[in-house]
Design an enzyme around this catalytic site. Structure first.
Site, mmCIF file in Angstrom:
data_model
loop_
_atom_site.group_PDB
_atom_site.id
_atom_site.type_symbol
_atom_site.label_atom_id
_atom_site.label_comp_id
_atom_site.label_asym_id
_atom_site.label_seq_id
_atom_site.Cartn_x
_atom_site.Cartn_y
_atom_site.Cartn_z
ATOM 1 N N TRP A 101 -16.099 12.476 -11.871
ATOM 2 C CA TRP A 101 -15.195 12.119 -10.773
ATOM 3 C C TRP A 101 -14.486 13.333 -10.182
ATOM 4 C CZ3 TRP A 101 -10.015 13.286 -11.296
ATOM 5 C CH2 TRP A 101 -9.526 13.479 -12.588
ATOM 6 N N GLU A 143 0.846 -1.208 0.000
ATOM 7 C CA GLU A 143 0.000 0.000 0.000
ATOM 8 C C GLU A 143 0.876 1.252 0.000
ATOM 9 O OE1 GLU A 143 -3.167 -0.191 -0.648
ATOM 10 O OE2 GLU A 143 -2.854 -2.358 -0.613
ATOM 11 N N TRP A 167 -9.332 8.483 -7.675
ATOM 12 C CA TRP A 167 -10.601 8.849 -8.323
ATOM 13 C C TRP A 167 -10.593 8.391 -9.783
ATOM 14 C CZ3 TRP A 167 -15.302 10.094 -6.677
ATOM 15 C CH2 TRP A 167 -15.455 10.521 -5.355
HETATM 16 P P1 FAD Z 1 -3.149 1.802 5.266
HETATM 17 O O1 FAD Z 1 -3.980 0.719 4.765
HETATM 18 O O2 FAD Z 1 -2.636 1.691 6.670
HETATM 19 O O3 FAD Z 1 -2.011 2.087 4.260
HETATM 20 C C1 FAD Z 1 -0.757 2.705 4.601
HETATM 21 C C2 FAD Z 1 -0.478 3.860 3.696
HETATM 22 O O4 FAD Z 1 -0.377 3.417 2.341
HETATM 23 C C3 FAD Z 1 -1.550 4.921 3.686
HETATM 24 O O5 FAD Z 1 -1.413 5.794 4.786
HETATM 25 C C4 FAD Z 1 -1.322 5.588 2.344
HETATM 26 O O6 FAD Z 1 -0.252 6.515 2.395
HETATM 27 C C5 FAD Z 1 -0.903 4.422 1.466
HETATM 28 N N1 FAD Z 1 -2.078 3.898 0.754
HETATM 29 C C6 FAD Z 1 -2.984 2.995 1.182
HETATM 30 N N2 FAD Z 1 -3.904 2.747 0.226
HETATM 31 C C7 FAD Z 1 -3.563 3.516 -0.829
HETATM 32 C C8 FAD Z 1 -4.133 3.719 -2.128
HETATM 33 N N3 FAD Z 1 -5.234 3.079 -2.550
HETATM 34 N N4 FAD Z 1 -3.534 4.610 -2.953
HETATM 35 C C9 FAD Z 1 -2.410 5.271 -2.579
HETATM 36 N N5 FAD Z 1 -1.827 5.118 -1.368
HETATM 37 C C10 FAD Z 1 -2.407 4.259 -0.504
HETATM 38 N N6 FAD Z 1 -5.065 8.443 0.279
HETATM 39 C C11 FAD Z 1 -4.468 9.560 0.737
HETATM 40 O O7 FAD Z 1 -3.463 9.457 1.459
HETATM 41 N N7 FAD Z 1 -4.952 10.797 0.424
HETATM 42 C C12 FAD Z 1 -6.044 10.970 -0.369
HETATM 43 O O8 FAD Z 1 -6.419 12.110 -0.644
HETATM 44 C C13 FAD Z 1 -6.717 9.808 -0.841
HETATM 45 N N8 FAD Z 1 -7.849 9.906 -1.591
HETATM 46 C C14 FAD Z 1 -8.480 8.754 -2.023
HETATM 47 C C15 FAD Z 1 -9.637 8.867 -2.824
HETATM 48 C C16 FAD Z 1 -10.306 7.717 -3.245
HETATM 49 C C17 FAD Z 1 -11.541 7.835 -4.128
HETATM 50 C C18 FAD Z 1 -9.829 6.450 -2.877
HETATM 51 C C19 FAD Z 1 -10.542 5.200 -3.321
HETATM 52 C C20 FAD Z 1 -8.674 6.323 -2.104
HETATM 53 C C21 FAD Z 1 -7.978 7.467 -1.682
HETATM 54 N N9 FAD Z 1 -6.812 7.381 -0.905
HETATM 55 C C22 FAD Z 1 -6.179 8.522 -0.482
HETATM 56 C C23 FAD Z 1 -6.156 6.065 -0.668
HETATM 57 C C24 FAD Z 1 -6.548 5.339 0.629
HETATM 58 O O9 FAD Z 1 -7.930 5.315 0.773
HETATM 59 C C25 FAD Z 1 -5.915 5.975 1.873
HETATM 60 O O10 FAD Z 1 -4.536 6.165 1.681
HETATM 61 C C26 FAD Z 1 -6.106 5.062 3.090
HETATM 62 O O11 FAD Z 1 -7.479 4.840 3.326
HETATM 63 C C27 FAD Z 1 -5.478 5.709 4.302
HETATM 64 O O12 FAD Z 1 -5.710 4.934 5.446
HETATM 65 P P2 FAD Z 1 -4.534 4.222 6.219
HETATM 66 O O13 FAD Z 1 -3.418 5.200 6.459
HETATM 67 O O14 FAD Z 1 -5.127 3.571 7.403
HETATM 68 O O15 FAD Z 1 -4.064 3.162 5.151
#
Ligand code: FAD
Length: 489
Positions: free
Chosen positions: A369, A285, A392
């Site tokens: 979007w 991730e 998005w």
């Molecule tokens: P964990 O599951 O603990 O992951 C660790 C880190 O990995 C996250 O903190 C993040 O930096 C990165 N990560 C995880 N999933 C993704 C992913 N799908 N894409 C890119 N990096 C990821 N993330 C943002 O940080 N900022 C945003 O503005 C953002 N907008 C989003 C918009 C949409 C429509 C979607 C579907 C996802 C978006 N995400 C965004 C990705 C993701 O949802 C979040 O990073 C994640 O939910 C953060 O929670 P966590 O730190 O507990 O994630």
């Protein structure tokens, strides 16, 4: 006030903090602290901030607290943070004139507008005989260096991930500098409270501090908790919004309160334990974040332009009532509404639910979007322009390595699959809390007497669905199909 620059005066250097609001593993700060000159630490509220640096309202709340925390950490190290506003070039020039500073240190940023500002400043400073030193630190791999054999950037995740892992040897994270020498006199700065970053009337962020502790200490504590608790079972648990199964490090990463290197490094011991598969899944991730930024670096228009230009011809719906119902969490689909309300109440939304609400907006409501991207930009505390735009576009089907456009989430089935007992919905939509499991994701199919018993009146205490999913799905499929036909002909 101009400093008395005489023989006994030791000229300082400047550290310009941006999205790197931390003392540990901060290469720019570390290098400045080593140079045996006083250090002036600044944060600039950039006028006409480029899109990528522009703050949404929820992230402004975060920034306020993060700057206060950074100032405190610097004070603990014998220094302080000076807040300034304006065009960063003018601000730096004035500060250099005032203090006689000999060099400016910063960590690099990777969106085109930020790069343009930094490049201009670097060349102007050097012309004036002031050193400008920039460092890596926001990402683990600098974009531009990780390329395919044909010297092109990766636009598909799996080969990017393979190349990333193959060439990656993370350095040990640096400790915070032991001392950060302060100047005899600090230049005047602005008061944080005068920046009005916190919402007042109404204070819609009242509940945020129950969920978050902005700043480096909060970030490190969050990482520690995650490594000791939630990472076990991450691979399965990361898709269940009711659980605290993910790290919730994203807002800290977005502000640079901890470095991705530190996180990567901290997960290394788990590979020797039984949690290797969870740690690997978590690292993957983190690499998605890198992938988003590499894409943003090579496609700087990614937040506003369809990467797949066939989508330019798409006729989006501009129905305001539907958009407003989505924003307020009043669509009549409990998993969508719970997600949108979690966002409003906490500034965050679980990743699985982000995908569901985004799919609902784009495919069930046929709303562009970019409208959703903007709403998230204003309401998420973890807003990250590259991650947001990439994801998005991914959901819409027009992005890099995107989900195919005909993949349309059924909000009921998604709810039942990932929130089987409805705990997440009950938490964020309390008016549905007493519905039995069988109907928690489909209250519109519940028998009247059951609704009555649960205190639910559709259309009154909770909305009836604003669109029928099956019909909306058919409409979306027709619209997307005609788009691909138009372009093929
Ligand atoms: P964990 O599951 O603990 O992951 C660790 C880190 O990995 C996250 O903190 C993040 O930096 C990165 N990560 C995880 N999933 C993704 C992913 N799908 N894409 C890119 N990096 C990821 N993330 C943002 O940080 N900022 C945003 O503005 C953002 N907008 C989003 C918009 C949409 C429509 C979607 C579907 C996802 C978006 N995400 C965004 C990705 C993701 O949802 C979040 O990073 C994640 O939910 C953060 O929670 P966590 O730190 O507990 O994630």
């Amino acid at each position: 006030m101009k400093m008395p620059i005489n023989e006994s005066y030791v000229r300082p250097v400047i550290v310009w903090f941006r999205r790197d609001l931390r003392l540990k593993d901060n290469l720019a700060l570390h290098a400045a602290a080593e140079c045996r000159q006083p250090v002036i630490c600044i944060y600039v509220r950039e006028h006409g901030a480029p899109h990528a640096g522009a703050l949404g309202a929820a992230q402004a709340w975060w920034l306020h607290h993060s700057l206060a925390a950074l100032d405190q950490s610097l004070k603990d190290a014998g220094n302080r943070l000076i807040l300034l506003s304006g065009d960063p070039h003018d601000v730096l020039e004035h500060l250099i004139e005032q203090t006689g500073a000999t060099a400016v240190y910063w960590n690099r940023r990777y969106a085109a507008d930020g790069i343009a500002v930094d490049t201009r400043i670097k060349s102007r400073l050097r012309k004036k005989g002031v050193d400008a030193h920039s460092f890596a630190g926001f990402l683990m791999h600098e974009p531009g260096k990780l390329l395919t054999k044909q010297d092109r950037h990766y636009s598909v995740f799996t080969p990017f991930w393979r190349a990333f892992e193959a060439g990656f040897h993370p350095l040990d994270p640096l400790p915070a500098p032991k001392t950060i020498a302060a100047p005899d006199t600090f230049p005047a700065g602005e008061a944080l409270d005068h920046w009005n970053l916190l919402p007042k009337k109404p204070n819609w962020a009242r509940g945020f501090s129950d969920h978050w502790t902005p700043g480096e200490k909060g970030a490190l504590a969050r990482l520690d908790d995650f490594l000791h608790e939630a990472i076990a079972g991450y691979k399965q648990g990361r898709d269940q919004p009711a659980k605290s199964g993910t790290s919730r490090l994203s807002p800290h990463l977005a502000m640079g309160e901890l470095s991705p290197h530190r996180i990567w490094h901290a997960t290394a011991p788990l590979f020797d334990a039984s949690q290797g598969h969870d740690a690997a899944s978590f690292r993957r991730e983190l690499v998605w974040r890198e992938f988003s930024w590499h894409m943003m670096f090579h496609r700087p228009d990614m937040a506003s332009v369809n990467l797949d230009r066939r989508f330019d011809a798409f006729e989006w719906d501009t129905e305001k009532k539907h958009l407003s119902a989505w924003q307020r969490g009043m669509t009549g689909y409990p998993i969508v509404d719970a997600g949108m309300r979690e966002l409003w109440q906490t500034g965050f939304m679980h990743n699985r639910v982000r995908m569901i609400v985004a799919s609902f907006l784009i495919k069930d409501l046929l709303i562009d979007w970019r409208v959703g991207e903007r709403w998230f930009r204003d309401t998420l505390v973890d807003i990250d322009c590259a991650n947001n735009a990439m994801n998005w576009q991914w959901v819409a089907g027009c992005g890099a390595d995107a989900s195919p456009w005909f993949r349309i989430f059924n909000p009921v089935k998604q709810g039942e699959a990932f929130d089987a007992d409805g705990a997440y919905v009950r938490r964020h939509c309390p008016e549905l809390a007493r519905l039995p499991e069988k109907f928690i994701h489909r209250p519109f199919e519940a028998p009247l007497n059951m609704l009555e018993e649960a205190g639910v009146t559709l259309g009154k205490t909770y909305p009836a669905p604003i669109v029928a999913h099956d019909k909306a799905r058919d409409r979306a499929l027709r619209a997307f199909k005609s788009l691909s036909k138009t372009n093929a002909s």
